[in-house]
Design a protein around this motif. Structure first.
Motif, PDB file in Angstrom:
ATOM      1  N   HIS A  12      -3.217   5.238   5.291  1.00  0.00           N
ATOM      2  CA  HIS A  12      -3.989   6.190   6.094  1.00  0.00           C
ATOM      3  C   HIS A  12      -5.479   5.843   6.068  1.00  0.00           C
ATOM      4  O   HIS A  12      -6.141   5.862   7.105  1.00  0.00           O
ATOM      5  N   ASN A  69      -6.618   4.038  -7.723  1.00  0.00           N
ATOM      6  CA  ASN A  69      -6.112   3.247  -6.620  1.00  0.00           C
ATOM      7  C   ASN A  69      -5.401   4.100  -5.572  1.00  0.00           C
ATOM      8  O   ASN A  69      -4.827   3.589  -4.639  1.00  0.00           O
ATOM      9  N   ARG A  85      -2.772   6.007  -5.983  1.00  0.00           N
ATOM     10  CA  ARG A  85      -1.347   6.236  -6.236  1.00  0.00           C
ATOM     11  C   ARG A  85      -1.180   7.502  -7.071  1.00  0.00           C
ATOM     12  O   ARG A  85      -1.984   7.793  -7.926  1.00  0.00           O
ATOM     13  N   PRO A  86      -0.104   8.263  -6.827  1.00  0.00           N
ATOM     14  CA  PRO A  86       0.111   9.502  -7.583  1.00  0.00           C
ATOM     15  C   PRO A  86       0.441   9.257  -9.032  1.00  0.00           C
ATOM     16  O   PRO A  86       0.823   8.249  -9.467  1.00  0.00           O
ATOM     17  N   LEU A 130       0.826  -1.208   0.000  1.00  0.00           N
ATOM     18  CA  LEU A 130       0.000   0.000   0.000  1.00  0.00           C
ATOM     19  C   LEU A 130       0.858   1.255   0.000  1.00  0.00           C
ATOM     20  O   LEU A 130       1.950   1.273   0.582  1.00  0.00           O
ATOM     21  N   ASP A 131       0.319   2.308  -0.625  1.00  0.00           N
ATOM     22  CA  ASP A 131       1.001   3.591  -0.527  1.00  0.00           C
ATOM     23  C   ASP A 131       0.534   4.297   0.747  1.00  0.00           C
ATOM     24  O   ASP A 131      -0.341   3.794   1.469  1.00  0.00           O
ATOM     25  N   ALA A 132       1.092   5.462   1.037  1.00  0.00           N
ATOM     26  CA  ALA A 132       0.811   6.168   2.290  1.00  0.00           C
ATOM     27  C   ALA A 132      -0.666   6.539   2.417  1.00  0.00           C
ATOM     28  O   ALA A 132      -1.251   6.436   3.503  1.00  0.00           O
ATOM     29  N   THR A 133      -1.294   6.954   1.319  1.00  0.00           N
ATOM     30  CA  THR A 133      -2.703   7.338   1.351  1.00  0.00           C
ATOM     31  C   THR A 133      -3.581   6.138   1.679  1.00  0.00           C
ATOM     32  O   THR A 133      -4.512   6.226   2.477  1.00  0.00           O
ATOM     33  N   GLN A 134      -3.272   5.008   1.078  1.00  0.00           N
ATOM     34  CA  GLN A 134      -4.056   3.801   1.333  1.00  0.00           C
ATOM     35  C   GLN A 134      -3.873   3.319   2.772  1.00  0.00           C
ATOM     36  O   GLN A 134      -4.834   2.888   3.411  1.00  0.00           O
TER      37      GLN A 134
END
Length: 141
Positions: free
Chosen positions: A111, A138, A140-141, A105-109
């Motif tokens: 969170h 999803n 992601r940037p 997961l990325d940071a936003t996910q």
């Protein structure tokens, strides 16, 4: 008064009444439900389970109610303990999911997942996470 004028007045009154009834119906539907305590309150209010079972069983008299109420109260306590244990187990499962999914997961996910887990810990019910619908990006940037 002519028939045509009476018909127009009757239609106008019917329209106004329809709008008023519709407005009250919409207001009733949009009003949040009254919170119902699950447990006895300080005022001595019975748990919802006990009230509903007494109503469902249609008890004959106060003697029957007095005999059944301790059984209903103990069942309510047992049910509440079972639900509490299940909610804690679900929270543990979510924390395990977080640990295993963290590398994916990325940071936003992460969170969003943390917010979901926090909401589950607060009220025991899942609600949709804020943000874009699940069919979208999803995150992601």
């Amino acid at each position: 008064m002519r028939t045509e004028a009476k018909a127009r007045i009757a239609l106008a009154v019917t329209f106004v009444l329809g709008v008023a009834v519709g407005a009250f119906a919409v207001a009733t539907l949009l009003r949040p439900p009254r919170p119902v305590p699950d447990r006895a309150s300080a005022k001595g209010e019975l748990p919802r389970f006990v009230r509903e079972m007494e109503r469902y069983l249609r008890l004959h008299d106060d003697a029957q109610r007095a005999a059944l109420r301790p059984l209903l109260m103990s069942t309510d306590s047992l049910n509440r303990e079972t639900v509490d244990r299940a909610q804690e187990a679900m929270r543990e499962g979510l924390l395990q999911l977080r640990a295993r999914a963290l590398p994916l997961l990325d940071a936003t996910q992460v969170h969003r997942l943390d917010q979901f887990i926090d909401r589950k810990a607060v009220d025991g019910r899942s609600r949709p996470a804020p943000g874009p619908p699940s069919g979208g990006s999803n995150g992601r940037p």
